[in-house]
Design a protein around this motif. Sequence first.
Motif, PDB file in Angstrom:
ATOM      1  N   TRP A  72       3.257   7.135  -6.289  1.00  0.00           N
ATOM      2  CA  TRP A  72       2.518   8.233  -6.963  1.00  0.00           C
ATOM      3  C   TRP A  72       3.002   9.548  -6.597  1.00  0.00           C
ATOM      4  O   TRP A  72       2.887  10.508  -7.404  1.00  0.00           O
ATOM      5  CB  TRP A  72       0.947   7.962  -6.384  1.00  0.00           C
ATOM      6  CG  TRP A  72       0.133   8.777  -7.099  1.00  0.00           C
ATOM      7  CD1 TRP A  72      -0.767   9.860  -6.389  1.00  0.00           C
ATOM      8  CD2 TRP A  72      -0.245   8.862  -8.388  1.00  0.00           C
ATOM      9  NE1 TRP A  72      -1.453  10.564  -7.292  1.00  0.00           N
ATOM     10  CE2 TRP A  72      -1.172  10.007  -8.366  1.00  0.00           C
ATOM     11  CE3 TRP A  72       0.155   8.376  -9.327  1.00  0.00           C
ATOM     12  CZ2 TRP A  72      -1.927  10.243  -9.806  1.00  0.00           C
ATOM     13  CZ3 TRP A  72      -0.315   8.675 -10.794  1.00  0.00           C
ATOM     14  CH2 TRP A  72      -1.338   9.645 -10.895  1.00  0.00           C
ATOM     15  N   ALA A  74      -8.935   3.048 -10.200  1.00  0.00           N
ATOM     16  CA  ALA A  74      -7.716   3.293 -11.169  1.00  0.00           C
ATOM     17  C   ALA A  74      -7.821   2.176 -12.021  1.00  0.00           C
ATOM     18  O   ALA A  74      -7.335   2.250 -13.151  1.00  0.00           O
ATOM     19  CB  ALA A  74      -6.367   3.564 -10.289  1.00  0.00           C
ATOM     20  N   HIS A  94      -9.201  -0.753  -2.145  1.00  0.00           N
ATOM     21  CA  HIS A  94      -8.813   0.564  -1.821  1.00  0.00           C
ATOM     22  C   HIS A  94      -8.117   0.356  -0.430  1.00  0.00           C
ATOM     23  O   HIS A  94      -8.194  -0.653   0.324  1.00  0.00           O
ATOM     24  CB  HIS A  94      -9.931   1.345  -1.367  1.00  0.00           C
ATOM     25  CG  HIS A  94      -9.626   2.853  -1.170  1.00  0.00           C
ATOM     26  ND1 HIS A  94      -9.163   3.213  -0.036  1.00  0.00           N
ATOM     27  CD2 HIS A  94      -9.862   4.026  -1.890  1.00  0.00           C
ATOM     28  CE1 HIS A  94      -8.950   4.406   0.086  1.00  0.00           C
ATOM     29  NE2 HIS A  94      -9.288   4.810  -1.177  1.00  0.00           N
ATOM     30  N   TYR A  95      -6.957   1.087  -0.171  1.00  0.00           N
ATOM     31  CA  TYR A  95      -6.005   0.764   0.805  1.00  0.00           C
ATOM     32  C   TYR A  95      -6.829   0.855   2.079  1.00  0.00           C
ATOM     33  O   TYR A  95      -6.084   0.369   3.131  1.00  0.00           O
ATOM     34  CB  TYR A  95      -4.839   1.856   0.725  1.00  0.00           C
ATOM     35  CG  TYR A  95      -5.156   3.297   1.243  1.00  0.00           C
ATOM     36  CD1 TYR A  95      -4.935   3.561   2.444  1.00  0.00           C
ATOM     37  CD2 TYR A  95      -5.517   4.039   0.545  1.00  0.00           C
ATOM     38  CE1 TYR A  95      -5.184   4.907   3.000  1.00  0.00           C
ATOM     39  CE2 TYR A  95      -5.696   5.440   1.023  1.00  0.00           C
ATOM     40  CZ  TYR A  95      -5.625   5.634   2.271  1.00  0.00           C
ATOM     41  OH  TYR A  95      -5.900   6.894   2.764  1.00  0.00           O
ATOM     42  N   MET A 127      -6.401   7.935  -8.661  1.00  0.00           N
ATOM     43  CA  MET A 127      -5.224   7.921  -7.854  1.00  0.00           C
ATOM     44  C   MET A 127      -5.232   9.352  -6.830  1.00  0.00           C
ATOM     45  O   MET A 127      -4.865   9.062  -5.751  1.00  0.00           O
ATOM     46  CB  MET A 127      -3.966   7.890  -8.459  1.00  0.00           C
ATOM     47  CG  MET A 127      -3.811   6.535  -9.070  1.00  0.00           C
ATOM     48  SD  MET A 127      -3.783   5.003  -8.116  1.00  0.00           S
ATOM     49  CE  MET A 127      -2.386   5.325  -7.394  1.00  0.00           C
ATOM     50  N   ASN A 149       0.867  -1.178   0.092  1.00  0.00           N
ATOM     51  CA  ASN A 149      -0.200  -0.292  -0.030  1.00  0.00           C
ATOM     52  C   ASN A 149       1.016   1.220  -0.215  1.00  0.00           C
ATOM     53  O   ASN A 149       0.544   2.186  -0.864  1.00  0.00           O
ATOM     54  CB  ASN A 149      -1.036  -0.007   1.483  1.00  0.00           C
ATOM     55  CG  ASN A 149      -1.912  -0.860   0.992  1.00  0.00           C
ATOM     56  OD1 ASN A 149      -2.734  -1.289   2.194  1.00  0.00           O
ATOM     57  ND2 ASN A 149      -2.596  -1.230  -0.156  1.00  0.00           N
ATOM     58  N   VAL A 205      -3.816  -4.375  -4.562  1.00  0.00           N
ATOM     59  CA  VAL A 205      -3.934  -3.160  -5.116  1.00  0.00           C
ATOM     60  C   VAL A 205      -5.420  -3.292  -5.557  1.00  0.00           C
ATOM     61  O   VAL A 205      -5.812  -2.127  -5.931  1.00  0.00           O
ATOM     62  CB  VAL A 205      -2.951  -2.601  -5.958  1.00  0.00           C
ATOM     63  CG1 VAL A 205      -1.475  -2.604  -5.209  1.00  0.00           C
ATOM     64  CG2 VAL A 205      -2.809  -3.544  -7.290  1.00  0.00           C
ATOM     65  N   VAL A 228       2.656   1.954  -3.124  1.00  0.00           N
ATOM     66  CA  VAL A 228       1.861   2.658  -4.176  1.00  0.00           C
ATOM     67  C   VAL A 228       2.067   4.228  -3.973  1.00  0.00           C
ATOM     68  O   VAL A 228       1.855   4.963  -4.864  1.00  0.00           O
ATOM     69  CB  VAL A 228       0.677   2.022  -4.202  1.00  0.00           C
ATOM     70  CG1 VAL A 228      -0.507   2.995  -5.339  1.00  0.00           C
ATOM     71  CG2 VAL A 228       0.588   0.408  -5.015  1.00  0.00           C
ATOM     72  N   THR A 236      -7.387   2.929  -5.751  1.00  0.00           N
ATOM     73  CA  THR A 236      -6.793   1.905  -6.524  1.00  0.00           C
ATOM     74  C   THR A 236      -7.590   1.092  -7.578  1.00  0.00           C
ATOM     75  O   THR A 236      -7.703   0.778  -8.633  1.00  0.00           O
ATOM     76  CB  THR A 236      -5.871   1.148  -6.226  1.00  0.00           C
ATOM     77  OG1 THR A 236      -6.150   0.461  -4.939  1.00  0.00           O
ATOM     78  CG2 THR A 236      -4.332   1.760  -5.773  1.00  0.00           C
ATOM     79  N   LEU A 265      -5.883   7.810  -3.410  1.00  0.00           N
ATOM     80  CA  LEU A 265      -5.375   6.603  -3.857  1.00  0.00           C
ATOM     81  C   LEU A 265      -6.164   5.535  -4.119  1.00  0.00           C
ATOM     82  O   LEU A 265      -6.292   4.342  -3.486  1.00  0.00           O
ATOM     83  CB  LEU A 265      -4.046   6.011  -2.745  1.00  0.00           C
ATOM     84  CG  LEU A 265      -2.997   7.150  -2.605  1.00  0.00           C
ATOM     85  CD1 LEU A 265      -2.149   6.420  -1.632  1.00  0.00           C
ATOM     86  CD2 LEU A 265      -2.104   7.313  -3.925  1.00  0.00           C
ATOM     87  N   LEU A 321       1.226   1.178  -9.922  1.00  0.00           N
ATOM     88  CA  LEU A 321       0.798  -0.008  -9.063  1.00  0.00           C
ATOM     89  C   LEU A 321       1.870  -1.010  -8.534  1.00  0.00           C
ATOM     90  O   LEU A 321       1.619  -2.151  -8.072  1.00  0.00           O
ATOM     91  CB  LEU A 321      -0.567  -0.728  -9.597  1.00  0.00           C
ATOM     92  CG  LEU A 321      -1.662   0.217  -9.941  1.00  0.00           C
ATOM     93  CD1 LEU A 321      -2.764  -0.428 -10.534  1.00  0.00           C
ATOM     94  CD2 LEU A 321      -2.105   0.867  -8.710  1.00  0.00           C
TER      95      LEU A 321
END
Length: 471
Positions: free
Chosen positions: A54, A360, A302-303, A351, A47, A299, A50, A357, A355, A397
């Motif tokens: 970014w 994304a 979502h974190y 992102m 996490n 990924v 990433v 993902t 974030l 990612l």
Amino acid sequence: MTLRLYDTATRSVRDFVPREAGKVGVYLCGLTLQAPPHIGHLRSGVNYDVLRRWLTVAGFEVTFIRNVTDIDDKILVKAQEQERPFWSIAYANELKLAEAYRALNVLPPTYEPRATGHIPEMHELIAQLIERGHAYPATDGSGDVYFDVCSWPSYGALSNQSPDDMQSAGDAPDRGKRDPRDFALWKGAKPDEPADAYWPSPWGRGRPGWHIECSAMCWRYLGAEFDIHGGGLDLTFPHHENELAQSQAAGLPFARYWVHHGLLSIGGAKMGKSLGNALDLAYVASLGVRPVELRYYYVAAHYRSRIDYSEEALREAAVAYRRIEGFVTRAVERVGANGLGELPAAFVAAMDDDLNTSAALAALHEVLRDGNNALAGGEDVTVRTTLASVRAMLDILGVDPLDPAWTGGARASDLRGVVDSLIALALEQRAQARVRKDWAAADALRDQLKRAGVVVEDTPQGPRWTIGEQD
């Protein structure tokens, strides 16, 4: 790019504004090294990797600190159980952690400090807290030093709790504390613990409490104030609450943003060795799932979301990744690998939105669909631009199939060479059977390869094989 992050401290999404233009300092609470890492632990590394990637794409110079805790109550318990020095257990597990992060293409941190390397900084912080009236040595002769929770009015703000609702800190007997909620900054030597787990200090021979370790390492590598402090949601209290209180009470502004990731559970329970439900990379490999596919599994969520592990969901993620990988492979065969391209606006927006993902990846799959259509239609120009765009998104990612991390180092290359030779031999035998028009033998060879996890696809350029399930 205007990155917005959910800040645990304010419980809101905030525009990210770094303390210093063009530079970002990030501190991630790493693992306590009483045992080898499991896949729940490893989600954290992916996490924040990433996040780091970014921030780098956004043009920031990132100083990324990820510590390891190599002295702790849990490690000392293991040392006694195994009749080994505490540091040998910590170091062995540190090596396993580093190997697991490499396997998952987690970039190495700028610095990876160990708690035992920063005892002087801890002493300095504790002395400042005592001088400012926020800490005190125990009067019971234990050699312990405690943080005075009642001396800090904002205690509990990070975790949104009232001190009146809190129970005893539970890290030492209450007899030496002014208040049961006070927590240990320094722990005096105990006769029933390993004799080599102590350091001299102004308050007697002892070792650090858990929370002061991270405050000292943040201060040492990122200064009095830094940008982002990360960690698992389970660290919000007491660990991060105590870090924040002791650091600010010592006069350090500390972290500007607090970012916490969700946990990976199994059957609704937290994954852990003590519960007997910890799964490691070797187990994942036994399922036929590669590290890159496990990273994709992380990924895809979502974190901040909780992931409840299931083998079915992991396999579905692996299949989804193989479809992406299949496009990249076919596109490279058609137009060659020409580097990374532009990031689609929808991907950037996702992102930048904390974030996200999962959104994304939805944007990536839209582009992928166009790429597959272009491949089917022989539109090489579109294939080339789509491939470059897809690879740019996958690189953020950390799952670009052409990344050297996945194509392998020396040992992986050696193993791949053996596999290549064996499969090439089987394909040659299949080709000879086809020349003889012995279709039954050719099909049997293809089926044998498929059962072994090798998918053969006949193309105008000849047979092409991949590891994994066919789309």
